[in-house]
Design a protein around this motif. Structure first.
Motif, PDB file in Angstrom:
ATOM      1  N   HIS A 116       0.829  -1.207   0.000  1.00 23.65           N
ATOM      2  CA  HIS A 116       0.000   0.000   0.000  1.00 23.65           C
ATOM      3  C   HIS A 116       0.865   1.260   0.000  1.00 23.65           C
ATOM      4  O   HIS A 116       0.640   2.178  -0.792  1.00 23.65           O
ATOM      5  CB  HIS A 116      -0.907  -0.015   1.235  1.00 23.65           C
ATOM      6  CG  HIS A 116      -1.603   1.278   1.493  1.00 23.65           C
ATOM      7  ND1 HIS A 116      -2.585   1.776   0.671  1.00 23.65           N
ATOM      8  CD2 HIS A 116      -1.450   2.199   2.486  1.00 23.65           C
ATOM      9  CE1 HIS A 116      -3.015   2.929   1.144  1.00 23.65           C
ATOM     10  NE2 HIS A 116      -2.339   3.214   2.236  1.00 23.65           N
ATOM     11  N   MET A 118      -9.638   5.378  -5.774  1.00 20.19           N
ATOM     12  CA  MET A 118     -10.019   4.983  -4.421  1.00 20.19           C
ATOM     13  C   MET A 118     -11.359   4.264  -4.417  1.00 20.19           C
ATOM     14  O   MET A 118     -11.575   3.309  -3.653  1.00 20.19           O
ATOM     15  CB  MET A 118     -10.050   6.217  -3.510  1.00 20.19           C
ATOM     16  CG  MET A 118      -8.677   6.830  -3.289  1.00 20.19           C
ATOM     17  SD  MET A 118      -8.686   8.348  -2.301  1.00 20.19           S
ATOM     18  CE  MET A 118      -9.027   7.681  -0.679  1.00 20.19           C
ATOM     19  N   SER A 122     -10.721   0.798  -5.393  1.00 17.40           N
ATOM     20  CA  SER A 122     -10.204   0.071  -4.236  1.00 17.40           C
ATOM     21  C   SER A 122     -11.331  -0.534  -3.411  1.00 17.40           C
ATOM     22  O   SER A 122     -11.270  -1.701  -3.008  1.00 17.40           O
ATOM     23  CB  SER A 122      -9.373   1.020  -3.364  1.00 17.40           C
ATOM     24  OG  SER A 122      -9.172   0.491  -2.079  1.00 17.40           O
ATOM     25  N   SER A 150      -6.631  -4.237  -3.243  1.00 23.77           N
ATOM     26  CA  SER A 150      -7.420  -3.093  -2.785  1.00 23.77           C
ATOM     27  C   SER A 150      -6.518  -2.016  -2.194  1.00 23.77           C
ATOM     28  O   SER A 150      -6.687  -0.820  -2.473  1.00 23.77           O
ATOM     29  CB  SER A 150      -8.436  -3.554  -1.732  1.00 23.77           C
ATOM     30  OG  SER A 150      -9.073  -2.458  -1.120  1.00 23.77           O
ATOM     31  N   PHE A 161      -4.654  -0.093  -5.026  1.00 22.14           N
ATOM     32  CA  PHE A 161      -5.496   0.931  -5.655  1.00 22.14           C
ATOM     33  C   PHE A 161      -5.707   2.115  -4.711  1.00 22.14           C
ATOM     34  O   PHE A 161      -5.700   3.276  -5.133  1.00 22.14           O
ATOM     35  CB  PHE A 161      -6.858   0.341  -6.043  1.00 22.14           C
ATOM     36  CG  PHE A 161      -6.861  -0.353  -7.372  1.00 22.14           C
ATOM     37  CD1 PHE A 161      -6.594   0.343  -8.542  1.00 22.14           C
ATOM     38  CD2 PHE A 161      -7.135  -1.712  -7.465  1.00 22.14           C
ATOM     39  CE1 PHE A 161      -6.599  -0.284  -9.775  1.00 22.14           C
ATOM     40  CE2 PHE A 161      -7.149  -2.358  -8.697  1.00 22.14           C
ATOM     41  CZ  PHE A 161      -6.873  -1.646  -9.856  1.00 22.14           C
ATOM     42  N   LEU A 162      -5.888   1.818  -3.424  1.00 24.35           N
ATOM     43  CA  LEU A 162      -6.075   2.883  -2.445  1.00 24.35           C
ATOM     44  C   LEU A 162      -4.841   3.779  -2.388  1.00 24.35           C
ATOM     45  O   LEU A 162      -4.959   5.011  -2.311  1.00 24.35           O
ATOM     46  CB  LEU A 162      -6.337   2.259  -1.068  1.00 24.35           C
ATOM     47  CG  LEU A 162      -6.691   3.219   0.063  1.00 24.35           C
ATOM     48  CD1 LEU A 162      -8.079   3.812  -0.158  1.00 24.35           C
ATOM     49  CD2 LEU A 162      -6.642   2.484   1.413  1.00 24.35           C
ATOM     50  N   ASN A 206     -15.593  -0.087   3.551  1.00 19.61           N
ATOM     51  CA  ASN A 206     -15.353   0.161   2.126  1.00 19.61           C
ATOM     52  C   ASN A 206     -16.547   0.782   1.418  1.00 19.61           C
ATOM     53  O   ASN A 206     -16.358   1.571   0.481  1.00 19.61           O
ATOM     54  CB  ASN A 206     -14.948  -1.152   1.445  1.00 19.61           C
ATOM     55  CG  ASN A 206     -13.531  -1.550   1.776  1.00 19.61           C
ATOM     56  OD1 ASN A 206     -12.582  -1.053   1.189  1.00 19.61           O
ATOM     57  ND2 ASN A 206     -13.367  -2.430   2.764  1.00 19.61           N
TER      58      ASN A 206
END
Length: 396
Positions: free
Chosen positions: A257, A288, A291, A307, A310-311, A370
């Motif tokens: 991340h 986001m 994500s 995830s 992408f975040l 999420n």
């Protein structure tokens, strides 16, 4: 401040990038371990993420004192003091773990947050003396340093978590202290970092600047980009362990991340120059949202890691874009107070998001965390589109 040449500006950006590589390990260690140490030490498990939340609170509350120190002493002295504080925070955290004192560990992470407020200011420090065309690239250069921090932080966790026999994670916070203090000789290399004469008076009232549409849009974009990223990231390691994944897999997830957070910085500045600050920021917010979609489709290690990647990329585009938008909102004599206000609002919101994340995860689960990405992203896209239209019309 002595006039900075173009060579000085580029040198300072590189120096601050190196300092960022060490300071960037600070949040990676606190965030990947804060919740896990909280679960180990706290009697009430709903308070497990409180240390991470207090880190973010310390980050928010430290922005204004840090700005005051920079104005009085210059960036170099303030940054070096911040590094010393970071070293103290790491040692205090290690001691609190060895003695089993949850409250003291929370104090230590809050102090680490004040160090983080200095590190976060590096991105603005790199723009001192830069012309308009180089500002976004200078910010990106500093953020690239976080790429090294993204490796150093989680690897410090993995290699030192059992370094002190029988006391999990204490060694990792000793490592955090060492990394913070290692930034001191790097920061000594900054040039032109005495008190800026241009900031000793003058400028518009802060209320006038803060009420402008351009500043409001920039701050809201920064709040959503950083706040929602922190909201999800704070819960992710605990959610991974709760789903049966190992601590090492959770730490590596945070590493991927953070790599994704800083890796795109090699190109983000150029993308902003080509497409505009608002459009790059919007792209980040949409990533986001992607994500959240990945996280909602499964609970495997792959789903968590993808995830989080992408975040991270979404945060990079959104936060660097929003930061670049802020630099358009002030004159040279106004920069310190405007930068401090922006960071106080952004990181204050991050602290609130972090505080609510642990309780919401405990009460409602990972899916709810999420789903909440979507309304937040939708709200900020509208003013960004409006601002992008204004910028395009002004350029025409």
């Amino acid at each position: 401040m002595d006039a900075l040449t173009e060579k000085d500006v580029r040198r300072n950006a590189l120096v601050l990038s190196c300092a960022q590589s060490l300071g960037g390990a600070n949040p990676a260690i606190v965030i990947s371990l804060g919740g896990l140490v909280g679960q180990m030490l706290a009697t009430d498990k709903s308070l497990a993420t409180l240390p991470v939340s207090l880190y973010n609170l310390g980050l928010a509350l430290g922005t204004i004192p840090a700005a005051m120190l920079m104005r009085r002493l210059g960036r170099r002295a303030a940054y070096m003091l911040g590094a010393v504080i970071g070293g103290v925070a790491g040692l205090l955290a290690a001691y609190s773990i060895t003695t089993g004192m949850f409250a003291l560990f929370c104090v230590a992470t809050a102090i680490a947050g004040t160090y983080g407020s200095c590190v976060q200011s590096y991105r603005f420090g790199a723009t001192d003396g830069a012309d308009a065309n180089f500002k976004a690239r200078a910010i990106s250069w500093v953020m690239v340093g976080g790429l090294v921090g993204a490796v150093i932080g989680p690897q410090t966790v993995i290699w030192t978590r059992d370094a002190i026999g029988g006391i999990p994670f204490a060694g990792s916070f000793v490592g955090q202290a060492v990394l913070a203090l290692a930034a001191l000789p790097v920061l000594l290399l900054l040039r032109g970092s005495v008190r800026p004469a241009a900031e000793q008076g003058g400028g518009r009232p802060l209320r006038e600047i803060a009420s402008s549409g351009r500043f409001v849009v920039a701050v809201v974009a920064g709040i959503v980009s950083y706040g929602m990223m922190s909201f999800v990231m704070t819960a992710a390691p605990i959610a991974m362990v709760a789903c049966g994944h190992t601590v090492g897999e959770a730490a590596l997830g945070i590493q991927w991340h953070v790599l994704a957070m800083y890796g795109p910085s090699f190109v983000t500045g150029r993308l902003i120059t080509r497409f505009g600050k608002e459009w790059v920021t919007m792209a980040g917010l949409l990533l986001m949202a992607v994500s959240g979609a990945v996280a909602l489709h499964g609970l495997s290690v792959g789903h968590f890691w993808l995830s989080l990647v992408f975040l991270g990329v979404g945060w990079n585009f959104g936060f660097i874009g929003a930061t670049a938008m802020v630099t358009d909102c002030y004159r040279p004599e106004e920069r310190t107070k405007v930068q401090a206000l922006n960071d106080f609002l952004v990181f204050g919101s991050v602290a609130i998001a972090s505080f609510s994340s642990g309780r919401l995860l405990n009460a409602s689960g990972w899916e709810t965390i999420n789903w909440l990405l979507y309304p937040a992203v939708a709200i900020v896209l509208i003013p960004l589109l409006w601002q992008a239209g204004r910028t395009r019309r002004a350029a025409a």
